[in-house]
Design an enzyme around this catalytic site. Structure first.
Site, PDB file in Angstrom:
ATOM      1  NE  ARG A  24      -4.172  -1.051   0.263  1.00 16.76           N
ATOM      2  CZ  ARG A  24      -5.602  -1.250   0.863  1.00 16.76           C
ATOM      3  NH1 ARG A  24      -5.390  -0.369   1.929  1.00 16.76           N
ATOM      4  NH2 ARG A  24      -6.547  -2.097   0.842  1.00 16.76           N
ATOM      5  NE  ARG A  28      -6.889   5.668   2.614  1.00 19.01           N
ATOM      6  CZ  ARG A  28      -7.852   4.921   3.119  1.00 19.01           C
ATOM      7  NH1 ARG A  28      -8.982   5.241   3.421  1.00 19.01           N
ATOM      8  NH2 ARG A  28      -7.374   3.723   3.240  1.00 19.01           N
ATOM      9  NE  ARG A  37      -9.761   7.883  -2.962  1.00 17.07           N
ATOM     10  CZ  ARG A  37     -11.053   8.340  -2.996  1.00 17.07           C
ATOM     11  NH1 ARG A  37     -11.456   9.278  -3.861  1.00 17.07           N
ATOM     12  NH2 ARG A  37     -11.669   7.646  -2.147  1.00 17.07           N
ATOM     13  CG  ASP A  74      -9.011  -2.571  -4.379  1.00 23.47           C
ATOM     14  OD1 ASP A  74      -8.431  -2.109  -3.631  1.00 23.47           O
ATOM     15  OD2 ASP A  74      -9.850  -3.707  -4.344  1.00 23.47           O
ATOM     16  CE1 TYR A 149     -13.237  -6.569   1.682  1.00 28.39           C
ATOM     17  CE2 TYR A 149     -11.688  -8.422   0.720  1.00 28.39           C
ATOM     18  CZ  TYR A 149     -12.062  -7.384   1.854  1.00 28.39           C
ATOM     19  OH  TYR A 149     -11.233  -6.875   2.786  1.00 28.39           O
TER      20      TYR A 149
HETATM   21  O1  CP3 Z   1      -0.224  -1.587  -2.464  1.00 28.10           O
HETATM   22  C1  CP3 Z   1      -0.294  -0.554  -3.291  1.00 28.10           C
HETATM   23  O2  CP3 Z   1       0.021   0.552  -2.981  1.00 28.10           O
HETATM   24  C2  CP3 Z   1      -1.156  -1.016  -4.354  1.00 28.10           C
HETATM   25  C3  CP3 Z   1      -2.460  -0.593  -4.490  1.00 28.10           C
HETATM   26  C4  CP3 Z   1      -3.550  -1.353  -4.079  1.00 28.10           C
HETATM   27  C5  CP3 Z   1      -4.679  -1.124  -3.370  1.00 28.10           C
HETATM   28  N1  CP3 Z   1      -5.521  -2.153  -2.685  1.00 28.10           N
HETATM   29  C6  CP3 Z   1      -4.897   0.299  -3.274  1.00 28.10           C
HETATM   30  C7  CP3 Z   1      -6.141   0.850  -2.367  1.00 28.10           C
HETATM   31  C8  CP3 Z   1      -3.517  -2.873  -3.569  1.00 28.10           C
HETATM   32  C9  CP3 Z   1      -2.216  -3.739  -4.079  1.00 28.10           C
HETATM   33  C10 CP3 Z   1      -4.646  -3.457  -2.845  1.00 28.10           C
HETATM   34  C11 CP3 Z   1      -4.984  -4.392  -2.438  1.00 28.10           C
HETATM   35  C12 CP3 Z   1      -6.149  -4.949  -1.715  1.00 28.10           C
HETATM   36  N2  CP3 Z   1      -7.317  -4.228  -1.781  1.00 28.10           N
HETATM   37  C13 CP3 Z   1      -6.450  -5.867  -0.687  1.00 28.10           C
HETATM   38  C14 CP3 Z   1      -5.248  -6.787  -0.439  1.00 28.10           C
HETATM   39  C15 CP3 Z   1      -4.309  -6.117   0.673  1.00 28.10           C
HETATM   40  C16 CP3 Z   1      -4.635  -5.881   1.908  1.00 28.10           C
HETATM   41  O3  CP3 Z   1      -4.844  -4.807   2.188  1.00 28.10           O
HETATM   42  O4  CP3 Z   1      -5.240  -6.638   2.521  1.00 28.10           O
HETATM   43  C17 CP3 Z   1      -7.603  -5.643  -0.361  1.00 28.10           C
HETATM   44  C18 CP3 Z   1      -8.296  -6.759   0.864  1.00 28.10           C
HETATM   45  C19 CP3 Z   1      -8.363  -4.701  -0.853  1.00 28.10           C
HETATM   46  C20 CP3 Z   1      -9.816  -4.387  -0.618  1.00 28.10           C
HETATM   47  C21 CP3 Z   1      -9.866  -3.119  -0.282  1.00 28.10           C
HETATM   48  N3  CP3 Z   1      -9.562  -1.968  -1.126  1.00 28.10           N
HETATM   49  C22 CP3 Z   1     -10.340  -2.665   0.889  1.00 28.10           C
HETATM   50  C23 CP3 Z   1     -10.572  -3.400   2.149  1.00 28.10           C
HETATM   51  C24 CP3 Z   1     -10.348  -1.273   0.969  1.00 28.10           C
HETATM   52  C25 CP3 Z   1     -10.544  -0.243   2.064  1.00 28.10           C
HETATM   53  C26 CP3 Z   1      -9.734  -0.325   3.180  1.00 28.10           C
HETATM   54  C27 CP3 Z   1      -8.917   1.147   3.122  1.00 28.10           C
HETATM   55  O5  CP3 Z   1      -7.993   1.126   3.449  1.00 28.10           O
HETATM   56  O6  CP3 Z   1      -9.720   2.029   2.801  1.00 28.10           O
HETATM   57  C28 CP3 Z   1      -9.581  -0.697  -0.234  1.00 28.10           C
HETATM   58  C29 CP3 Z   1      -9.439   0.583  -0.699  1.00 28.10           C
HETATM   59  C30 CP3 Z   1      -8.043   0.828  -1.196  1.00 28.10           C
HETATM   60  N4  CP3 Z   1      -7.423   0.302  -1.799  1.00 28.10           N
HETATM   61  C31 CP3 Z   1      -7.441   2.122  -1.099  1.00 28.10           C
HETATM   62  C32 CP3 Z   1      -6.028   2.101  -1.590  1.00 28.10           C
HETATM   63  C33 CP3 Z   1      -5.098   3.036  -1.684  1.00 28.10           C
HETATM   64  C34 CP3 Z   1      -7.892   3.262  -0.153  1.00 28.10           C
HETATM   65  C35 CP3 Z   1      -9.091   3.897  -0.781  1.00 28.10           C
HETATM   66  C36 CP3 Z   1      -8.709   5.266  -0.928  1.00 28.10           C
HETATM   67  O7  CP3 Z   1      -7.653   5.799  -1.449  1.00 28.10           O
HETATM   68  O8  CP3 Z   1      -9.929   6.304  -0.822  1.00 28.10           O
END
Ligand code: CP3
Length: 342
Positions: A24, A28, A37, A74, A149
């Site tokens: 990640r 943010r 964003r 994602d 999910y």
């Molecule tokens: O790692 C990176 O920088 C690459 C991008 C990336 C994102 N999500 C961006 C993201 C990767 C590799 C993921 C994988 C992901 N997404 C997983 C597996 C890894 C983990 O964290 O367990 C999962 C379970 C998801 C599903 C997901 N996406 C959730 C549960 C959420 C909400 C939680 C949160 O942090 O808000 C997201 C949103 C998300 N994916 C964000 C980002 C940067 C935040 C959303 C935003 O910017 O508004």
């Protein structure tokens, strides 16, 4: 290609100081991410906009000089590409309509690659823009984690809805995981063709399963993905990240065929060292040490380096960086890893 350190480390070379990136890392906690964003509108608009997705992927590379960039997207774009609705709600995370058993055989894959074309375009642009020594990591979610999910319709602390679904409707669960595995492999192959040097499979929810379910719902579908990707691109390293797998970590690499193991922070370093005897490991700093900074951070970094840096290691966090992490703490971590610890 010859000098991408993370590719070399994943394939088993010992490199000191170890190369590093952060799960990640585009997110943010970075003011420049928050600005892009905002410009994009919704989170999904950002994922499907090659200009902006390339920009946010590059941000942490420019700022910290990490050894790898990870494609910005994602794991849930896969069900979205199969026609499932998906929304990211501020403060709640992903929201989808829970899938019903009878809908599984009707998942529509006809426009799958068209839907994901902007993601492949982002990978192509990234490979052109990145410094040649920076590894580009593509990824997908593991079928089980994506399915949790799709079944619950949102994140849950223990994935009880997906576990219950699997126990009550084993055939439907098997069909769903099989379908996700096939399509995820095709998705990864396209990312590799577009320029990804390595792949990570995120199984963020493997830690909630008992042994029997872990075998059926995590190991089996991930093995299918690895087998298919290897048939076409045997040279591309694959990182498996079965978060929370605990004692199951021991057999995971052998059974799935992944090249390297992503370790969460609960894996004891002594166990990590044993796992390292069979191939590269990646991890596993507690992201809260990075939030805390100072001594907690230094001790965490030093312990990992002391125990694991004499073997093949990619330094990383044990899970994603959280939005409340101070940027200066990331700078301090990078500096300490680059100087080989204390
Ligand atoms: O790692 C990176 O920088 C690459 C991008 C990336 C994102 N999500 C961006 C993201 C990767 C590799 C993921 C994988 C992901 N997404 C997983 C597996 C890894 C983990 O964290 O367990 C999962 C379970 C998801 C599903 C997901 N996406 C959730 C549960 C959420 C909400 C939680 C949160 O942090 O808000 C997201 C949103 C998300 N994916 C964000 C980002 C940067 C935040 C959303 C935003 O910017 O508004």
């Amino acid at each position: 290609m010859a000098d991408r350190k993370i590719v070399r480390a994943l394939k088993g070379e010992t490199i000191f100081p170890p190369p590093l990136w952060m799960m990640r890392q585009a997110g943010r906690y970075l003011p420049e991410y928050r600005a892009t964003r905002k410009k994009a509108g919704s989170f999904l608009d950002l994922c499907y906009n090659p200009d902006l997705a390339t920009e946010v992927t590059m941000q942490p590379i420019r700022r910290f000089g990490f050894d790898a960039a990870i494609l910005f997207s994602d794991i849930l774009v896969i069900p979205h590409a199969l026609g499932r609705d998906l929304d990211f709600v501020e403060g709640r995370g992903p929201v989808m309509t829970p899938i019903r058993g009878e809908e599984i055989s009707r998942l529509d894959g006809r426009s799958f690659h068209d839907h994901l074309a902007p993601v492949y375009e982002t990978v192509r642009r990234l490979r052109q823009e990145l410094p040649s020594e920076t590894t580009l990591i593509g990824f997908c979610g593991a079928p089980w984690t994506v399915a949790t999910y799709m079944i619950a319709g949102h994140g849950t602390p223990d994935q009880a809805p997906a576990r219950l679904f699997g126990y009550r409707h084993p055939e439907a669960m098997a069909r769903l995981l099989q379908r996700l595995a096939e399509l995820s492999a095709e998705y990864l192959l396209k990312q590799i063709e577009a320029g990804a040097d390595a792949i990570q499979i995120f199984d963020s929810w493997s830690g909630v399963l008992d042994s029997g379910s872990f075998q059926k719902w995590c190991v089996k579908p991930v093995s299918g993905i690895v087998k298919r990707v290897r048939e076409v691109h045997p040279e591309v390293p694959i990182i498996g990240f079965p978060r929370g797998a605990g004692a199951h970590y021991g057999h995971y690499r052998e059974e799935t065929g992944v090249t390297a193991l992503g370790l969460d922070w609960s894996v004891p370093l002594a166990q990590a060292r044993e796992l390292q005897a069979e191939g590269a490991v990646q991890g596993n700093l507690d992201p809260m040490r990075l939030v805390a900074g100072g001594r907690a951070l230094d001790e965490g970094v030093d312990a990992i380096l002391a125990e694991l840096s004499s073997g093949s290691l990619v330094f990383n966090l044990g899970h994603g960086i959280t939005p409340d992490t101070p940027v200066e703490h990331v700078e301090a971590m990078v500096k300490r890893v680059r100087q080989g610890g204390r």
